[in-house]
Design a protein around this motif. Structure first.
Motif, PDB file in Angstrom:
ATOM      1  N   GLN A 149       1.543 -10.241 -11.358  1.00 32.34           N
ATOM      2  CA  GLN A 149       2.733 -10.080 -12.191  1.00 32.34           C
ATOM      3  C   GLN A 149       4.018 -10.274 -11.394  1.00 32.34           C
ATOM      4  N   THR A 150       5.051 -10.726 -12.097  1.00 31.15           N
ATOM      5  CA  THR A 150       6.374 -10.778 -11.488  1.00 31.15           C
ATOM      6  C   THR A 150       7.358 -10.153 -12.460  1.00 31.15           C
ATOM      7  N   GLY A 151       8.469  -9.632 -11.929  1.00 32.07           N
ATOM      8  CA  GLY A 151       9.426  -8.999 -12.819  1.00 32.07           C
ATOM      9  C   GLY A 151      10.657  -8.530 -12.074  1.00 32.07           C
ATOM     10  N   VAL A 152      11.601  -7.981 -12.835  1.00 36.75           N
ATOM     11  CA  VAL A 152      12.874  -7.527 -12.294  1.00 36.75           C
ATOM     12  C   VAL A 152      12.997  -6.032 -12.544  1.00 36.75           C
ATOM     13  N   TYR A 153      13.325  -5.263 -11.504  1.00 33.26           N
ATOM     14  CA  TYR A 153      13.551  -3.829 -11.672  1.00 33.26           C
ATOM     15  C   TYR A 153      14.879  -3.617 -12.401  1.00 33.26           C
ATOM     16  N   PRO A 154      14.883  -3.027 -13.605  1.00 38.20           N
ATOM     17  CA  PRO A 154      16.139  -2.874 -14.341  1.00 38.20           C
ATOM     18  C   PRO A 154      17.015  -1.738 -13.822  1.00 38.20           C
ATOM     19  N   GLN A 155      16.441  -0.833 -13.042  1.00 35.17           N
ATOM     20  CA  GLN A 155      17.206   0.289 -12.489  1.00 35.17           C
ATOM     21  C   GLN A 155      16.735   0.552 -11.070  1.00 35.17           C
ATOM     22  N   ASP A 156      17.556   1.249 -10.286  1.00 34.59           N
ATOM     23  CA  ASP A 156      17.090   1.709  -8.985  1.00 34.59           C
ATOM     24  C   ASP A 156      15.873   2.589  -9.235  1.00 34.59           C
ATOM     25  N   SER A 157      14.814   2.368  -8.487  1.00 36.00           N
ATOM     26  CA  SER A 157      13.640   3.219  -8.674  1.00 36.00           C
ATOM     27  C   SER A 157      12.735   3.082  -7.465  1.00 36.00           C
ATOM     28  N   SER A 158      11.686   3.883  -7.430  1.00 34.77           N
ATOM     29  CA  SER A 158      10.672   3.654  -6.415  1.00 34.77           C
ATOM     30  C   SER A 158       9.817   2.499  -6.918  1.00 34.77           C
ATOM     31  N   GLY A 159       9.125   1.830  -5.998  1.00 32.39           N
ATOM     32  CA  GLY A 159       8.341   0.689  -6.474  1.00 32.39           C
ATOM     33  C   GLY A 159       7.457   0.100  -5.397  1.00 32.39           C
ATOM     34  N   GLY A 160       6.314  -0.432  -5.815  1.00 30.10           N
ATOM     35  CA  GLY A 160       5.334  -0.963  -4.878  1.00 30.10           C
ATOM     36  C   GLY A 160       5.230  -2.477  -4.857  1.00 30.10           C
ATOM     37  N   TRP A 161       6.140  -3.145  -5.568  1.00 34.28           N
ATOM     38  CA  TRP A 161       6.045  -4.614  -5.593  1.00 34.28           C
ATOM     39  C   TRP A 161       6.709  -5.225  -4.357  1.00 34.28           C
ATOM     40  N   ASN A 162       6.268  -6.447  -4.036  1.00 34.21           N
ATOM     41  CA  ASN A 162       6.857  -7.206  -2.935  1.00 34.21           C
ATOM     42  C   ASN A 162       8.160  -7.816  -3.430  1.00 34.21           C
ATOM     43  N   ILE A 163       9.249  -7.550  -2.697  1.00 35.60           N
ATOM     44  CA  ILE A 163      10.567  -7.965  -3.184  1.00 35.60           C
ATOM     45  C   ILE A 163      10.926  -9.339  -2.626  1.00 35.60           C
ATOM     46  N   ILE A 164      11.217 -10.274  -3.533  1.00 37.87           N
ATOM     47  CA  ILE A 164      11.501 -11.653  -3.103  1.00 37.87           C
ATOM     48  C   ILE A 164      12.944 -12.088  -3.390  1.00 37.87           C
ATOM     49  N   SER A 217       0.839  -1.205   0.000  1.00 36.07           N
ATOM     50  CA  SER A 217       0.000   0.000   0.000  1.00 36.07           C
ATOM     51  C   SER A 217       0.875   1.257   0.000  1.00 36.07           C
ATOM     52  N   ASN A 218       2.066   1.163   0.596  1.00 33.37           N
ATOM     53  CA  ASN A 218       3.003   2.286   0.523  1.00 33.37           C
ATOM     54  C   ASN A 218       4.224   1.891  -0.295  1.00 33.37           C
ATOM     55  N   PRO A 219       4.328   2.386  -1.531  1.00 36.51           N
ATOM     56  CA  PRO A 219       5.494   2.008  -2.350  1.00 36.51           C
ATOM     57  C   PRO A 219       6.789   2.434  -1.672  1.00 36.51           C
ATOM     58  N   ARG A 220       7.837   1.633  -1.868  1.00 42.28           N
ATOM     59  CA  ARG A 220       9.156   2.016  -1.344  1.00 42.28           C
ATOM     60  C   ARG A 220       9.727   3.156  -2.183  1.00 42.28           C
ATOM     61  N   VAL A 221      10.433   4.055  -1.530  1.00 44.58           N
ATOM     62  CA  VAL A 221      11.057   5.168  -2.238  1.00 44.58           C
ATOM     63  C   VAL A 221      12.193   4.630  -3.108  1.00 44.58           C
ATOM     64  N   ARG A 222      12.886   3.598  -2.614  1.00 46.11           N
ATOM     65  CA  ARG A 222      13.985   3.062  -3.397  1.00 46.11           C
ATOM     66  C   ARG A 222      13.994   1.545  -3.401  1.00 46.11           C
ATOM     67  N   VAL A 223      13.939   0.992  -4.590  1.00 41.30           N
ATOM     68  CA  VAL A 223      14.099  -0.443  -4.783  1.00 41.30           C
ATOM     69  C   VAL A 223      15.368  -0.603  -5.610  1.00 41.30           C
ATOM     70  N   ASP A 224      16.275  -1.507  -5.166  1.00 41.85           N
ATOM     71  CA  ASP A 224      17.557  -1.673  -5.862  1.00 41.85           C
ATOM     72  C   ASP A 224      17.368  -2.248  -7.260  1.00 41.85           C
ATOM     73  N   MET A 225      18.231  -1.814  -8.155  1.00 39.81           N
ATOM     74  CA  MET A 225      18.327  -2.419  -9.483  1.00 39.81           C
ATOM     75  C   MET A 225      18.543  -3.935  -9.328  1.00 39.81           C
ATOM     76  N   GLY A 226      17.850  -4.718 -10.133  1.00 41.34           N
ATOM     77  CA  GLY A 226      17.998  -6.173 -10.083  1.00 41.34           C
ATOM     78  C   GLY A 226      17.002  -6.851  -9.154  1.00 41.34           C
ATOM     79  N   SER A 227      16.291  -6.055  -8.347  1.00 39.87           N
ATOM     80  CA  SER A 227      15.330  -6.643  -7.413  1.00 39.87           C
ATOM     81  C   SER A 227      14.228  -7.368  -8.171  1.00 39.87           C
ATOM     82  N   VAL A 228      13.879  -8.559  -7.644  1.00 39.54           N
ATOM     83  CA  VAL A 228      12.828  -9.358  -8.266  1.00 39.54           C
ATOM     84  C   VAL A 228      11.585  -9.193  -7.402  1.00 39.54           C
ATOM     85  N   GLY A 229      10.481  -8.838  -8.027  1.00 34.62           N
ATOM     86  CA  GLY A 229       9.293  -8.535  -7.244  1.00 34.62           C
ATOM     87  C   GLY A 229       8.045  -9.212  -7.761  1.00 34.62           C
TER      88      GLY A 229
END
Lengths: 239, 282
Positions: free
Chosen positions: A171-186, A154-166
């Motif tokens: 949906q599932t996917g990989v963050y290609p760059q550092d960014s903000s993001g609301g996915w659950n990181i696994i 419900s509260n997106p993270r301000v920073r999710v590391d590049m390469g994080s799998v969420g």
């Protein structure tokens, strides 16, 4: 397989072609094949692929839309031949250590299962690359196991590391760059999903498949070093 | 070279943008006000595609390390050359070590600084337009931007033009129906064509509007979007996508702005009024 398509003008210099509004392998393969057939047309500036649509941007404003649309229809209808591009299954190493998979334990609690169960479900299937959007190199993947569907935070993270799998919703996917993001990181992949210096900045293409391979934290750092030194070769198999 | 003494609020290198790579998720980017940017290049007899500096809110400070010619267009933020006020839409010869700075806002939101021959930073995928993760050159304090040696043998009778006042004052944004426009009911369509105001969420990615529209139309499967696409969010807010927008989105696309409308809105600031004007195709 032929679908009933709709053709609409989108702004003054683009045509939007829409397939039935479903997420399906048949539809995306048909879009990919159509996009390859029109690629050679000189007046095209760019194309955008999504689940059930293809946007064709032209160099100049379209004045004769009937002619252009009937040309496109002809190409679509006439094409009994399929322009096949090589499609690959890519092996993507992912470290599911809880130091990277910061939401793994919370998900396991909610789903009343173990962290190992989540990793097993995430790695035992392969995923279809539908298209690339959101960020350069962000793959829209289909095929996440029902038991792993989890609402976005419900509260997106301000920073999710590049390469994080969420995981976000279904949906599932990989963050290609550092960014903000609301996915659950696994987990985290040591690979670079958008490398501007590589000959192919984005190795995966729409229509390819992705298989996540669990690696331990030592292998993660080993692969990360090899990626930085441009020594790592991603394992792939022709489909 | 041009040295960035101070980047101000935000400034970036921009040209016409990046085309042909949207399938990898690469945004178009490029100058927000094409009208002003093209004028800045034209007055210097540059190519239309030459790169220039887009200065948001004209707060930057730049030092020229070699002789050149410059021209400023777009928003007027009282530009000064070595402390002395200079005119917009005019070509000035620049001596090495001159400093360009800005003062009070007169009108607009984005200033374009063109130099003879264009800024020569590295081209990535056919464009010098800045985008995080694509181009390297960030306009931070101390950044050095390569430019070409001055061309003096050419005819120096540079012209000066007046910028259209309407470009900065009009509230009207010509646009076409978007793919999901027909999903709006009559009342929503009527309301959409009344004046809106710009919220404080406005930047090169998008301009969010303040007033809400009652929204009962559902989200769509993630689909292509373009700069100038007007999206309707579930909460009923309109977002006008700008040059740095993503290539796909999941909100209904109710309108598509014309190129001149994108240029006009890029010169608007928080609180300014706008009104969509629906045009026919053809």
């Amino acid at each position: 397989m032929k679908f009933q398509l709709t053709y609409k003008l989108f702004g003054r210099s683009a045509i939007l072609i829409e397939w039935p509004a479903n997420i399906s392998q048949e539809i995306i393969q048909d879009i990919i094949s159509f996009e390859r057939k029109i690629k050679e047309i000189d007046s095209i500036l760019d194309t955008i692929i999504a689940y059930n649509s293809l946007l064709i941007r032209y160099q100049n404003p379209i004045t004769t839309n009937e002619i252009i649309i009937s040309q496109l229809k002809k190409i679509y209808e006439a094409s009994s031949y399929l322009i096949k591009q090589d499609q690959f299954l890519w092996h993507i190493p992912v470290c599911y250590d809880v130091s990277f998979g910061i939401d793994l334990e919370e998900i396991a609690n909610k789903k009343k299962c173990s962290v190992a169960d989540i990793i097993r479900l995430h790695t035992e299937t392969d995923y279809l690359v539908y298209f690339i959007g959101f960020q350069p190199g962000f793959l829209y993947l289909g095929g996440l196991h029902q038991n792993l569907h989890i609402p976005r935070k419900s509260n997106p993270r301000v920073r999710v590391d590049m390469g994080s799998v969420g995981i976000g919703g279904s949906q599932t996917g990989v963050y290609p760059q550092d960014s903000s993001g609301g996915w659950n990181i696994i987990g985290k992949s040591p690979l670079n999903f958008f490398d501007i210096n590589a000959s192919e900045s984005c190795f995966a293409k729409p229509g390819d498949r992705i298989q996540f391979i669990a690696v331990d934290i030592h292998s993660f750092y080993q692969i990360e070093r090899e990626v930085i030194n441009q020594e790592f070769i991603i394992k792939k198999r022709l489909l | 070279m041009i040295e960035v003494l101070h980047p101000g609020i935000y400034c970036s290198i921009q040209d016409q943008g990046r085309f042909g790579y949207a399938k990898m998720g690469v945004p178009q980017a490029g100058y927000a006000d094409s009208y002003a940017a093209k004028m800045a290049n034209a007055l210097l007899k540059n190519h239309e595609k030459d790169a220039l500096i887009e200065i948001t809110f004209g707060q930057g400070k730049f030092k020229f390390k070699s002789d050149t010619y410059i021209c400023l267009t777009g928003g007027d933020f009282s530009p000064k050359l070595n402390g002395k006020l200079i005119k917009m839409q005019s070509v000035y010869p620049i001596k090495k070590d001159s400093v360009l700075s800005f003062g009070k806002r007169v009108y607009g939101a984005r200033v374009y600084l063109s130099v003879q021959g264009g800024i020569q930073t590295e081209k990535v995928y056919g464009s010098r337009s800045y985008f995080e993760g694509i181009t390297q050159q960030k306009l931070v304090k101390g950044a050095m931007l390569p430019i070409l040696p001055i061309q003096k043998d050419t005819d120096n009778s540079f012209s000066r033009v007046r910028a259209s006042e309407k470009h900065f004052t009009t509230i009207y944004l010509p646009c076409l129906k978007g793919p999901e426009f027909s999903k709006l009911n009559n009342e929503q369509q009527r309301k959409l064509l009344t004046p809106f105001s710009i919220s404080d969420h406005n930047n090169r990615v998008g301009y969010r509007l303040k007033e809400s529209l009652e929204n009962n139309i559902s989200s769509i499967l993630t689909s292509p979007v373009l700069p100038g696409t007007v999206q309707l969010t579930p909460s009923g807010k309109c977002i006008i996508l700008m040059q740095d927008c993503q290539v796909t989105g999941g909100y209904p696309r109710i309108l598509q702005l014309s190129e001149i409308a994108i240029a006009r809105i890029s010169q608007k600031i928080t609180g300014d009024k706008i009104q969509f004007i629906l045009e026919d195709h053809s």
